[in-house]
Each structure stands twice: as structure tokens, then as C-alpha cells.
Design an enzyme around this catalytic site. Structure first.
Site, PDB file in Angstrom:
ATOM      1  N   SER A   1      -9.170 -25.989  39.563  1.00 52.40           N
ATOM      2  CA  SER A   1      -9.022 -27.164  39.243  1.00 52.40           C
ATOM      3  C   SER A   1      -9.991 -27.444  37.858  1.00 52.40           C
ATOM      4  O   SER A   1     -11.057 -26.599  37.849  1.00 52.40           O
ATOM      5  CB  SER A   1      -9.389 -28.245  40.169  1.00 52.40           C
ATOM      6  OG  SER A   1      -9.895 -29.654  39.836  1.00 52.40           O
TER       7      SER A   1
ATOM      8  N   TYR B   1     -13.659 -31.850  47.254  1.00 51.01           N
ATOM      9  CA  TYR B   1     -12.711 -31.089  46.429  1.00 51.01           C
ATOM     10  C   TYR B   1     -13.343 -30.267  45.603  1.00 51.01           C
ATOM     11  O   TYR B   1     -13.107 -28.970  45.382  1.00 51.01           O
ATOM     12  CB  TYR B   1     -12.080 -32.272  45.723  1.00 51.01           C
ATOM     13  CG  TYR B   1     -10.807 -31.890  45.061  1.00 51.01           C
ATOM     14  CD1 TYR B   1      -9.553 -31.743  45.668  1.00 51.01           C
ATOM     15  CD2 TYR B   1     -10.628 -31.697  43.636  1.00 51.01           C
ATOM     16  CE1 TYR B   1      -8.595 -31.128  44.944  1.00 51.01           C
ATOM     17  CE2 TYR B   1      -9.644 -31.405  42.871  1.00 51.01           C
ATOM     18  CZ  TYR B   1      -8.505 -31.058  43.469  1.00 51.01           C
ATOM     19  OH  TYR B   1      -7.405 -30.520  42.814  1.00 51.01           O
TER      20      TYR B   1
HETATM   21  P1  NDP Z   1       1.119 -32.144  45.597  1.00 53.61           P
HETATM   22  O1  NDP Z   1       0.455 -33.080  46.739  1.00 53.61           O
HETATM   23  O2  NDP Z   1       2.330 -32.297  44.761  1.00 53.61           O
HETATM   24  O3  NDP Z   1       1.209 -30.560  46.417  1.00 53.61           O
HETATM   25  C1  NDP Z   1       0.459 -30.107  47.322  1.00 53.61           C
HETATM   26  C2  NDP Z   1       1.159 -29.167  48.237  1.00 53.61           C
HETATM   27  O4  NDP Z   1       0.336 -28.741  49.374  1.00 53.61           O
HETATM   28  C3  NDP Z   1       2.222 -29.954  49.041  1.00 53.61           C
HETATM   29  O5  NDP Z   1       3.477 -28.991  48.667  1.00 53.61           O
HETATM   30  C4  NDP Z   1       1.827 -29.978  50.300  1.00 53.61           C
HETATM   31  O6  NDP Z   1       3.010 -29.502  51.142  1.00 53.61           O
HETATM   32  C5  NDP Z   1       0.912 -28.679  50.372  1.00 53.61           C
HETATM   33  N1  NDP Z   1      -0.017 -28.800  51.605  1.00 53.61           N
HETATM   34  C6  NDP Z   1      -1.142 -29.547  51.596  1.00 53.61           C
HETATM   35  N2  NDP Z   1      -1.910 -29.556  52.806  1.00 53.61           N
HETATM   36  C7  NDP Z   1      -1.136 -28.333  53.485  1.00 53.61           C
HETATM   37  C8  NDP Z   1      -1.234 -27.697  54.631  1.00 53.61           C
HETATM   38  N3  NDP Z   1      -2.408 -28.086  55.553  1.00 53.61           N
HETATM   39  N4  NDP Z   1      -0.536 -26.677  54.875  1.00 53.61           N
HETATM   40  C9  NDP Z   1       0.548 -26.296  53.952  1.00 53.61           C
HETATM   41  N5  NDP Z   1       0.762 -26.953  52.920  1.00 53.61           N
HETATM   42  C10 NDP Z   1      -0.067 -28.083  52.463  1.00 53.61           C
HETATM   43  O7  NDP Z   1      -0.222 -31.656  44.626  1.00 53.61           O
HETATM   44  P2  NDP Z   1      -0.256 -30.853  43.275  1.00 53.61           P
HETATM   45  O8  NDP Z   1       0.938 -30.129  42.815  1.00 53.61           O
HETATM   46  O9  NDP Z   1      -0.590 -31.618  42.292  1.00 53.61           O
HETATM   47  O10 NDP Z   1      -1.349 -29.885  43.633  1.00 53.61           O
HETATM   48  C11 NDP Z   1      -1.143 -28.537  43.823  1.00 53.61           C
HETATM   49  C12 NDP Z   1      -2.462 -27.725  43.699  1.00 53.61           C
HETATM   50  O11 NDP Z   1      -3.005 -27.847  42.111  1.00 53.61           O
HETATM   51  C13 NDP Z   1      -3.622 -28.416  44.665  1.00 53.61           C
HETATM   52  O12 NDP Z   1      -4.442 -27.191  45.241  1.00 53.61           O
HETATM   53  C14 NDP Z   1      -4.338 -29.212  43.805  1.00 53.61           C
HETATM   54  O13 NDP Z   1      -5.775 -29.299  44.220  1.00 53.61           O
HETATM   55  C15 NDP Z   1      -4.303 -28.402  42.306  1.00 53.61           C
HETATM   56  N6  NDP Z   1      -4.574 -29.236  41.097  1.00 53.61           N
HETATM   57  C16 NDP Z   1      -3.860 -30.294  40.948  1.00 53.61           C
HETATM   58  C17 NDP Z   1      -4.063 -31.259  39.700  1.00 53.61           C
HETATM   59  C18 NDP Z   1      -3.239 -32.089  39.399  1.00 53.61           C
HETATM   60  O14 NDP Z   1      -3.609 -32.716  38.281  1.00 53.61           O
HETATM   61  N7  NDP Z   1      -2.119 -32.327  40.192  1.00 53.61           N
HETATM   62  C19 NDP Z   1      -5.152 -30.766  38.968  1.00 53.61           C
HETATM   63  C20 NDP Z   1      -5.984 -29.541  39.471  1.00 53.61           C
HETATM   64  C21 NDP Z   1      -5.775 -28.900  40.607  1.00 53.61           C
HETATM   65  P3  NDP Z   1       3.286 -30.223  52.709  1.00 53.61           P
HETATM   66  O15 NDP Z   1       2.792 -31.801  52.633  1.00 53.61           O
HETATM   67  O16 NDP Z   1       4.539 -29.900  53.055  1.00 53.61           O
HETATM   68  O17 NDP Z   1       2.635 -29.469  53.672  1.00 53.61           O
END
Ligand code: NDP
Length: 256
Positions: A146, A159
Site C-alpha cells: 500500500s 494497517y
Molecule cells: P476489497 O475490500 O474490495 O477486497 C478485499 C478482499 O479481501 C475481499 O475479496 C475479501 O474477500 C478478502 N478478504 C478479507 N479478509 C479475508 C480473509 N480473512 N480471508 C480471505 N479473504 C479475505 O479491497 P481492495 O480490493 O481495495 O483491497 C485488496 C488489497 O489491496 C488489500 O490488501 C488492500 O489493503 C490493498 N490496497 C487497497 C488500496 C485501495 O485503494 N483500494 C490501496 C492500497 C492497498 P471475502 O470478504 O470474501 O473474504
């Protein structure tokens, strides 16, 4: 030559959190380059939709329900992928959450939940796939960091710790597994329009415009912006690239 550089035909990729957001953007890119995809997440309906999305584009894809903070579930997930798709070549450690509170207000359960979901999960999944990657003659690990891998912010103690940690974890895997022909790299997204940031935009006054003002590309990122970097880091094009942390941020991290 050029085609082969980015060709993922016959490869199998696991994308944690591949059922939405950045994970789905990466899964689509990997699928388009020829890889079979295992979408890993807890929400089975969302994962089924993602699999339909990927197979509609002609790819082979399966959903594997697993909580990536649970070691036993992660082990079973890796076994299932090998059983159903035959091998593991690519792992994208993308699952992540955020709890926005200043350090003095964050309780230990919240701290643990963010660290386990964003950082410990990458350790568990990488360890679980290592034997299969080794058996396949090599592999590619892509960890999602991130801007908080670089910067701090008052509302992201756990985070930011998890995202700083994932870069150092990536470097350690790069060193440890180079001899097995496994490359490990981190991708550092800027501000991307996903479910995760939709909530942030609602909770943080003025965030949307502040991001626009600070981003040279003058836009928020979209999930399609992650297809190219996923293919590059998963393909032979990056065979001498390991231990890096690459911002995909429209220039946010270099804006003075
Ligand atoms: P979303 O909330 O759209 O996606 C997060 C995903 O993580 C979901 O598909 C969720 O699936 C999965 N997830 C969360 N907890 C668990 C768990 N315990 N076990 C399995 N799956 C899990 O967020 P983003 O697409 O924005 O984020 C994706 C990554 O990118 C993250 O690591 C985030 O920190 C990083 N990021 C995002 C940014 C942004 O601006 N959006 C910026 C910087 C980094 P489910 O609920 O089905 O478990």
C-alpha cells in the site's frame, strides 16, 4: 519472443481476495494471459460471481472458500488447488482489511485482526504453496502492500504496520527462495476505487478531492490498472525481478 514473455498458458494462480476489487482486477489479467485461477475468499456468493466473470472470458477458474488467517484452512486450500488444477505457479497475497482509528483508540483485537489478515495470511499462504512451487520448478509470489508501506497516517497504525511488514516479508522470501527459482515482489497500490476505499471516502471528509489533488495522473485508480503488473510479475518477463516493491499509484508516491 514477446508473446512468450507474458504467456501464462498452463500456469495456475491463486488470488486471495480474488472475488472483488484489486484481486479481481489481477485475476482477470492473469486469466487473460492464459492462467487457471483459484479465487480464495470467505464470501462464497461473491467468489461464485468472480468465477463466472473469469470463465466467461474463457479461463479455467474455481472458487475455494477459506479464511486466510486460519492455518488449517490455508493448508486445505493449497491442497485443493493442487488436486483440482494440478499445480501452483503463482500466488497473489491480496486479501486485506483496514480498521481506521488512531493508535490510542485501537484495541488489541482490532490490531490482531488487521495484522493477521494483511500480513500473517501472506506468511501462511506462501508457506503453504512453497512445496508445490518448488515441485513445479519455480514460482511467482505477488504481495499487495500500500502507500502505507511507505507513508504513515494518523488513522492507520495496524494497517501501516502490516503493509510495511509485507514489504520486508517479500524481501525475505525473495532471498530465501531465489535458489528455487521463486521470485517474490510487492505491489503498492495508490488510491483505488474499491469497496475498501468506498467506506474510507464516506468516513474521511475531503479524502476524494485530496487524493485527486495529490495524484499526478489526476484520477483514482481502477481495478483494471492491476492487470498489467500482475501479468508482468507472474510471467517470464520478470524472471530477474525479485524483492521489489512497485507502486501502482498514478505517481502519488513521487509527488512532492
Ligand atoms: P476489497 O475490500 O474490495 O477486497 C478485499 C478482499 O479481501 C475481499 O475479496 C475479501 O474477500 C478478502 N478478504 C478479507 N479478509 C479475508 C480473509 N480473512 N480471508 C480471505 N479473504 C479475505 O479491497 P481492495 O480490493 O481495495 O483491497 C485488496 C488489497 O489491496 C488489500 O490488501 C488492500 O489493503 C490493498 N490496497 C487497497 C488500496 C485501495 O485503494 N483500494 C490501496 C492500497 C492497498 P471475502 O470478504 O470474501 O473474504
Amino acid at each position: 519472443m514477446t508473446t512468450k514473455l507474458f504467456d501464462l498458458s498452463g500456469k495456475v494462480a491463486i488470488v486471495t481476495g480474488g472475488n472483488g476489487g484489486i484481486g479481481l482486477g489481477m485475476a482477470r489479467g492473469l486469466a487473460e494471459a492464459g492462467a487457471a485461477i483459484a479465487v480464495v475468499g470467505r464470501n462464497e456468493a461473491k467468489s461464485a460471481d468472480a468465477v463466472a466473470d473469469l470463465t466467461q472470458g474463457g479461463a479455467r477458474a474455481i472458487a475455494v472458500a477459506a479464511d486466510v488467517t486460519d492455518k488449517a484452512a490455508v493448508t486445505t486450500m493449497a491442497e485443493r488447488v493442487v488436486r483440482d488444477l494440478g499445480r501452483i505457479d503463482i500466488l497473489v497475497n491480496n486479501a486485506g482489511i483496514n480498521i481506521r482509528k488512531p493508535p490510542h483508540a485501537l484495541d488489541i483485537a482490532e490490531w490482531n485482526s488487521v495484522i493477521q489478515t494483511n500480513l500473517t495470511s501472506a506468511f501462511l499462504c506462501s508457506q503453504a504453496v512453497y512445496p508445490a512451487m518448488k515441485a513445479a520448478g519455480g514460482g511467482k509470489i505477488i504481495n499487495i502492500g500500500s502507500m502505507m508501506s511507505i507513508f504513515g497516517a494518523s488513522f492507520t497504525p495496524a494497517y501501516a504496520a502490516s503493509k510495511g511488514g509485507i514489504v520486508q516479508f517479500t524481501r525475505s522470501c525473495a532471498c530465501a527462495w531465489a535458489a528455487d527459482n521463486i521470485q517474490a515482489n510487492a505491489v503498492l497500490p495508490g488510491w483505488i476505487d474499491t469497496d475498501l476505499t468506498k467506506r474510507a471516502r464516506q468516513e474521511i471528509d475531503g479524502l476524494h478531492d485530496r487524493v485527486l489533488a495529490r495524484t499526478p495522473a489526476a484520477r483514482w485508480g481502477g481495478i483494471d490498472d492491476f492487470a498489467g503488473i500482475a501479468v508482468f510479475l507472474a510471467s517470464p518477463a520478470s524472471d530477474f525481478v525479485t524483492g521489489t516493491a512497485i507502486p501502482i499509484d498514478g505517481g502519488y508516491s513521487v509527488m512532492g
